[in-house]
Motif scaffolding. Structure first.
Motif, PDB file in Angstrom:
ATOM      1  N   LEU A 136      17.160  27.991 -14.039  1.00 29.32           N
ATOM      2  CA  LEU A 136      16.724  28.618 -12.716  1.00 29.32           C
ATOM      3  C   LEU A 136      15.104  28.383 -12.495  1.00 29.32           C
ATOM      4  CD1 LEU A 136      18.240  32.225 -13.089  1.00 29.32           C
ATOM      5  CD2 LEU A 136      18.962  30.481 -11.367  1.00 29.32           C
ATOM      6  N   GLY A 137      14.259  28.100 -13.358  1.00 32.71           N
ATOM      7  CA  GLY A 137      13.084  28.049 -13.443  1.00 32.71           C
ATOM      8  C   GLY A 137      12.774  26.807 -12.813  1.00 32.71           C
ATOM      9  N   VAL A 138      13.641  25.604 -13.367  1.00 30.80           N
ATOM     10  CA  VAL A 138      13.329  24.074 -12.718  1.00 30.80           C
ATOM     11  C   VAL A 138      13.763  24.105 -11.368  1.00 30.80           C
ATOM     12  CG1 VAL A 138      14.185  21.984 -13.139  1.00 30.80           C
ATOM     13  CG2 VAL A 138      13.521  23.408 -15.446  1.00 30.80           C
ATOM     14  N   GLY A 139      14.899  24.994 -11.067  1.00 34.55           N
ATOM     15  CA  GLY A 139      15.198  24.727  -9.763  1.00 34.55           C
ATOM     16  C   GLY A 139      14.303  25.277  -8.729  1.00 34.55           C
ATOM     17  N   GLU A 140      13.496  26.377  -9.318  1.00 32.88           N
ATOM     18  CA  GLU A 140      12.664  27.007  -8.498  1.00 32.88           C
ATOM     19  C   GLU A 140      11.265  26.040  -8.312  1.00 32.88           C
ATOM     20  OE1 GLU A 140      10.229  29.879  -5.887  1.00 32.88           O
ATOM     21  OE2 GLU A 140      12.539  29.590  -6.767  1.00 32.88           O
ATOM     22  N   LEU A 141      11.022  25.421  -9.473  1.00 32.88           N
ATOM     23  CA  LEU A 141       9.938  24.469  -9.544  1.00 32.88           C
ATOM     24  C   LEU A 141      10.062  23.133  -8.508  1.00 32.88           C
ATOM     25  CD1 LEU A 141       8.935  24.612 -13.213  1.00 32.88           C
ATOM     26  CD2 LEU A 141       7.585  25.548 -11.211  1.00 32.88           C
ATOM     27  N   TYR A 142      11.505  22.812  -8.588  1.00 38.23           N
ATOM     28  CA  TYR A 142      11.994  21.628  -7.935  1.00 38.23           C
ATOM     29  C   TYR A 142      11.865  21.912  -6.237  1.00 38.23           C
ATOM     30  CZ  TYR A 142      14.643  17.372  -6.559  1.00 38.23           C
ATOM     31  OH  TYR A 142      14.946  16.183  -6.279  1.00 38.23           O
ATOM     32  N   ALA A 160       3.589  27.890  -8.825  1.00 41.14           N
ATOM     33  CA  ALA A 160       4.273  26.787  -9.763  1.00 41.14           C
ATOM     34  C   ALA A 160       4.217  27.209 -11.136  1.00 41.14           C
ATOM     35  CB  ALA A 160       3.904  25.613  -9.451  1.00 41.14           C
ATOM     36  N   VAL A 161       2.970  27.301 -11.355  1.00 38.80           N
ATOM     37  CA  VAL A 161       2.668  27.547 -12.769  1.00 38.80           C
ATOM     38  C   VAL A 161       3.269  28.907 -13.382  1.00 38.80           C
ATOM     39  CG1 VAL A 161       0.794  28.051 -14.624  1.00 38.80           C
ATOM     40  CG2 VAL A 161       0.598  26.209 -12.846  1.00 38.80           C
ATOM     41  N   ALA A 162       3.315  29.995 -12.900  1.00 39.13           N
ATOM     42  CA  ALA A 162       3.658  31.309 -12.900  1.00 39.13           C
ATOM     43  C   ALA A 162       5.326  30.980 -12.907  1.00 39.13           C
ATOM     44  CB  ALA A 162       3.359  32.270 -11.760  1.00 39.13           C
ATOM     45  N   ALA A 163       5.801  30.198 -12.136  1.00 38.77           N
ATOM     46  CA  ALA A 163       7.406  30.358 -12.184  1.00 38.77           C
ATOM     47  C   ALA A 163       7.749  29.293 -13.532  1.00 38.77           C
ATOM     48  CB  ALA A 163       7.803  29.384 -11.024  1.00 38.77           C
ATOM     49  N   PHE A 164       7.074  28.536 -13.913  1.00 38.96           N
ATOM     50  CA  PHE A 164       7.221  27.831 -15.254  1.00 38.96           C
ATOM     51  C   PHE A 164       6.954  28.351 -16.348  1.00 38.96           C
ATOM     52  CE2 PHE A 164       5.591  25.150 -18.856  1.00 38.96           C
ATOM     53  CZ  PHE A 164       6.859  24.375 -19.004  1.00 38.96           C
ATOM     54  N   LEU A 165       6.155  29.325 -16.366  1.00 38.12           N
ATOM     55  CA  LEU A 165       5.855  30.155 -17.451  1.00 38.12           C
ATOM     56  C   LEU A 165       6.830  31.313 -17.726  1.00 38.12           C
ATOM     57  CD1 LEU A 165       1.827  30.602 -17.436  1.00 38.12           C
ATOM     58  CD2 LEU A 165       3.207  29.281 -18.931  1.00 38.12           C
ATOM     59  N   GLY A 182      18.351  19.515 -24.970  1.00 40.25           N
ATOM     60  CA  GLY A 182      18.290  19.463 -23.494  1.00 40.25           C
ATOM     61  C   GLY A 182      17.658  20.275 -23.043  1.00 40.25           C
ATOM     62  N   VAL A 183      17.431  21.611 -23.617  1.00 43.07           N
ATOM     63  CA  VAL A 183      16.532  22.578 -23.056  1.00 43.07           C
ATOM     64  C   VAL A 183      15.042  22.149 -23.077  1.00 43.07           C
ATOM     65  CG1 VAL A 183      15.739  24.895 -23.350  1.00 43.07           C
ATOM     66  CG2 VAL A 183      17.990  24.452 -23.456  1.00 43.07           C
ATOM     67  N   CYS A 184      14.757  21.315 -24.109  1.00 41.72           N
ATOM     68  CA  CYS A 184      13.297  21.017 -24.128  1.00 41.72           C
ATOM     69  C   CYS A 184      12.867  19.902 -22.915  1.00 41.72           C
ATOM     70  CB  CYS A 184      13.046  20.284 -25.468  1.00 41.72           C
ATOM     71  SG  CYS A 184      13.128  21.671 -27.036  1.00 41.72           S
ATOM     72  N   GLY A 185      14.027  19.105 -22.770  1.00 40.49           N
ATOM     73  CA  GLY A 185      14.067  17.917 -21.834  1.00 40.49           C
ATOM     74  C   GLY A 185      13.736  18.931 -20.541  1.00 40.49           C
ATOM     75  N   LEU A 186      14.644  20.051 -20.223  1.00 38.90           N
ATOM     76  CA  LEU A 186      14.467  20.610 -18.821  1.00 38.90           C
ATOM     77  C   LEU A 186      13.061  21.065 -18.863  1.00 38.90           C
ATOM     78  CD1 LEU A 186      17.825  22.602 -18.331  1.00 38.90           C
ATOM     79  CD2 LEU A 186      16.749  20.804 -17.027  1.00 38.90           C
ATOM     80  N   ALA A 187      12.465  21.738 -19.963  1.00 38.19           N
ATOM     81  CA  ALA A 187      11.345  22.408 -19.981  1.00 38.19           C
ATOM     82  C   ALA A 187      10.166  21.149 -19.735  1.00 38.19           C
ATOM     83  CB  ALA A 187      10.771  23.079 -21.570  1.00 38.19           C
ATOM     84  N   GLY A 188      10.332  20.065 -20.041  1.00 38.79           N
ATOM     85  CA  GLY A 188       9.506  18.883 -19.814  1.00 38.79           C
ATOM     86  C   GLY A 188       9.376  18.618 -18.405  1.00 38.79           C
ATOM     87  N   LEU A 208       7.274  18.962 -12.725  1.00 36.76           N
ATOM     88  CA  LEU A 208       7.413  19.480 -11.489  1.00 36.76           C
ATOM     89  C   LEU A 208       6.514  20.671 -11.135  1.00 36.76           C
ATOM     90  CD1 LEU A 208      11.419  20.007 -11.192  1.00 36.76           C
ATOM     91  CD2 LEU A 208      10.182  18.338 -10.232  1.00 36.76           C
ATOM     92  N   ALA A 209       5.934  21.298 -12.075  1.00 33.25           N
ATOM     93  CA  ALA A 209       4.776  22.404 -11.844  1.00 33.25           C
ATOM     94  C   ALA A 209       3.787  21.439 -11.646  1.00 33.25           C
ATOM     95  CB  ALA A 209       4.688  23.285 -13.208  1.00 33.25           C
ATOM     96  N   GLY A 210       3.420  20.383 -12.140  1.00 33.56           N
ATOM     97  CA  GLY A 210       2.219  19.560 -11.869  1.00 33.56           C
ATOM     98  C   GLY A 210       2.484  19.136 -10.433  1.00 33.56           C
ATOM     99  N   LEU A 211       3.542  18.566 -10.184  1.00 33.54           N
ATOM    100  CA  LEU A 211       3.607  18.273  -8.665  1.00 33.54           C
ATOM    101  C   LEU A 211       3.672  18.834  -7.780  1.00 33.54           C
ATOM    102  CD1 LEU A 211       6.717  15.629  -9.161  1.00 33.54           C
ATOM    103  CD2 LEU A 211       4.425  14.972  -9.093  1.00 33.54           C
ATOM    104  N   ALA A 212       4.180  20.264  -7.919  1.00 34.32           N
ATOM    105  CA  ALA A 212       4.048  21.493  -6.859  1.00 34.32           C
ATOM    106  C   ALA A 212       2.614  21.827  -6.890  1.00 34.32           C
ATOM    107  CB  ALA A 212       5.103  22.546  -7.145  1.00 34.32           C
ATOM    108  N   GLY A 213       2.002  21.830  -7.938  1.00 35.18           N
ATOM    109  CA  GLY A 213       0.714  22.430  -7.738  1.00 35.18           C
ATOM    110  C   GLY A 213       0.550  24.027  -7.508  1.00 35.18           C
TER     111      GLY A 213
END
Length: 661
Positions: free
Chosen positions: A78-84, A34-39, A14-20, A25-30
């Motif tokens: 948390l990271g996914v929420g920020e990216l969303y 977004a990249v920093a939040a994902f990393l 499930g975590v891997c799914g969230l990471a995907g 979302l990082a690609g959509l946000a650009g």
């Protein structure tokens, strides 16, 4: 019901799914944010998930691995929420916007639930006792109920969801009631968190097993990094005018140390001395806090006159802090050790007390073992001493000490191993190493006393052996003289007296008698010379080299001679001759070598005699044997004898004799 390991695997997937989803979302946000939040989210998640899977593999029946994975899942959420949020700000109308906006209002409680559950089940991974079960159920129920209640809040969502319609709605009178219930859930949730922490503290106080206490300490050590975030934030605002950057470092350290400490506690609680780590963490945490307090106060006071941004103010504040903390750190460490690391404090204090009492003549250094046993509460602890020329350890009495498979902390002094502290049933490796370092002087004193005692015992035994050898040699000389030359001379005297009585009647052949008497005298002289040669070879009159050459000529195997050193005192030459003679005799008798080498050299006031052969080796000095008597002879002359005879490597006998010339 699936096993905890299977659930941990599912959670990791499930975590891997969230990471995907986060990557998408990082690609959509650009953009770089977004990249920093994902990393950052991935970095905070990875240690906990990986270590959680490792724990689940090694402890399949424990829920600790599952909860570690869930702790990492909260960081990823948390990271996914920020990216969303970033993606919605750029591309409104993304799917699940209404659901996420509703859930995100109260899901913050779930960020604390995995950690609280971990404290409830740690370290065995099971909920034991009704109180813990009720606490765990309360955490899940309160967090879920609060999330649902928060979703009914009619107020507009924060940006970028301010235009998102509410998924759940309720009439105003009912929402007021829900709001009261939601506000009441906050202290309840706080109480459940406190109960989780209290359960861990209570479990530590009731634990009698050293392993469980160490495991709980490891978890506490990992959690102790949380205050580091506050200190770093304080330092950031004090020195950089921004605390967020340093606080992020503290959060990253927490994301790494908490799962790492938990995994170590479950899998390898004895990897390091946790008491020492806690003591160091508390000490440096207090030093850092005091340093920041002094810096804040000094910067404020000095800055009143010189300005906040003045270099003079910063330099003066730093100087004040350094001057204040220099004498404080050592005292603070002692204070912390007494409370968090009592074993270290007790052991070092006991060693120092024994050293002082030994210096005052009130105690003996041999009491070190007893002292350490009491201080470390380890009745099986042993102190071993390493003597020159011996591979093993000996006790204070000189008897061999077999450490077995127990941990051994070497005691070193001046770069040499002089002994070891052998752990019995308790004590960490790091603590034993520190105690070994503190005990080095006492160990050296005991080691020297053992050497002196052994030397005195050996000297006494050697003197007794020399006396016995002297008595035996005296009896042998007496027997040889009585049975040999003395009998010949007595017989010769009787024959001469008998001949004297018959000289007048002419019945005696005078010439024949004289010939026989001369032959008897020659035989007696020869026997006397042979006896005298046993005391001191007459060949030494021409020097040690000539005597060894004659000796080598009588050997049944080839002998290589290398004699240097010039004229030697008669006693040194005699001892060297007998060393070579006895060693060659033993080699021929027991080793059957193909060749023997004899080398005599001199360096300063020392003469070295080396006899080597190419036999099978394995020779030892046995009481009553020739080499034992040779050792006594060399020791009596003030020298030392060394035997080296490895199996299959030949034999080397080396004698070092003092020579004053």
């Amino acid at each position: 019901m699936p096993s905890p390991r299977a659930l941990a695997y599912a959670a990791a997937v499930g975590v891997c799914g969230l990471a995907g989803a986060g990557a998408v979302l990082a690609g959509l946000a650009g953009g770089g944010d977004a990249v920093a939040a994902f990393l950052i989210g991935a970095a905070f998640t990875l240690p906990s998930v990986v270590l959680g899977v490792v724990v689940a593999v090694r402890r399949p029946d424990s829920a600790v691995g599952l909860l570690l994975v869930l702790v990492g899942a909260t960081a990823m959420w948390l990271g996914v929420g920020e990216l969303y949020s970033l993606a919605v700000a750029r591309r409104p109308g993304l799917p699940f916007t209404e659901l996420y906006a509703a859930v995100s209002e109260g899901d913050w409680m779930f960020l604390y639930v995995p950690a609280a559950l971990l404290m409830l089940v740690f370290p065995d991974g099971r909920l034991t006792g009704p109180r813990r079960r009720w606490t765990a159920a309360g955490l899940l129920a309160v967090a879920a109920l609060f999330t649902v209640i928060a979703a009914f809040d009619p107020d507009p969502y924060p940006p970028p969801f301010q235009h998102t319609p509410h998924l759940l709605r309720v009439a105003e009178p009912y929402f007021s009631l829900l709001n009261v219930v939601g506000m009441a859930l906050l202290p309840v949730f706080l109480g459940l968190l406190v109960a989780s922490t209290a359960a861990m503290v209570l479990r530590y106080r009731r634990a009698t097993d050293a392993v469980r206490r160490a495991q709980l300490k490891w978890l506490a050590l990992g959690a102790s990094v949380l205050p580091l975030t506050l200190l770093l934030c304080w330092a950031g605002y004090l020195f950089m005018s921004r605390g967020a950057d340093l606080a992020l470092i503290g959060l990253a350290a927490t994301a790494l140390t908490v799962p790492a400490a938990t995994a170590i506690a479950v899998l390898r609680h004895d990897l390091y001395d946790v008491d020492r780590a806690i003591s160091a963490a508390v000490t440096y945490g207090l030093v850092t806090a005091i340093l920041l307090a002094f810096s804040t106060a000094a910067s404020f006071v000095v800055g009143l006159g010189a300005g906040r941004a003045s270099p003079v103010a910063a330099a003066a504040a730093t100087a004040v802090c350094a001057a204040a903390l220099a004498p404080l750190r050592v005292r603070l460490r002692l204070w912390v050790d007494r409370r968090f690391y009592p074993a270290r404090q007790a052991a070092l204090a006991a060693v120092e007390d024994l050293r002082a009492r030994t210096h005052a003549g009130q105690a003996q250094p041999e009491q070190l073992e007893e002292t350490l046993r009491g201080a470390l509460r380890d009745p099986e602890l042993r102190v071993g001493y390493r003597l020159p020329g011996e591979t093993g350890l000996v006790g204070a009495s000189g008897a061999p000490l077999l450490p077995g498979s127990a941990h051994v902390a070497p005691v070193r002094l001046g770069g040499h191993d002089i002994g070891a502290i052998v752990r019995g049933s308790t004590g960490s490796r790091e603590l034993l190493r520190e105690v070994a370092s503190a005990s080095a002087l006492l160990v050296e004193v005991v080691r020297l006393r053992i050497e002196v005692s052994r030397a005195l015992d050996e000297a006494e035994a050697g003197r007794a052996r020399l006396l016995r050898a002297g008595y035996e040699e005296r009896r042998r000389l007496e027997r040889d003289l009585h049975d040999g030359a003395q009998q010949r001379l007595v017989s010769l005297g009787m024959a001469m007296r008998l001949a004297q009585r018959h000289l007048a009647d002419g019945t005696v052949d005078v010439d024949g008698l004289l010939d026989r008497w001369v032959a008897e005298l020659a035989a007696a002289v020869a026997e006397l010379r042979q006896i005298a040669h046993g005391l001191r070879p007459s060949s030494l009159d021409d020097g040690l080299g000539a005597a060894l050459s004659l000796l080598a000529g009588t050997a049944p195997v080839p002998v290589t001679l290398d004699v240097a050193g010039g004229d030697l005192p008669d006693d040194v030459a005699t001892t060297a001759y007998y060393v070579a003679s006895e060693a060659m005799t033993n080699a021929v008798k027991h080793a059957a070598p193909a060749a023997i080498g004899v080398r005599v050299s001199r360096a300063g006031d020392r003469v070295t005699v080396r006899i080597s052969d190419d036999g099978p080796g394995g020779a030892v000095i046995r009481p009553g044997a020739g080499l034992a008597g040779l050792t006594d002879r060399v020791t009596a002359a003030g020298g030392t004898l060394r035997l080296s005879s490895p199996a299959g490597g030949g034999t080397l006998v080396e004698a070092v004799l003092p020579c004053a010339w």
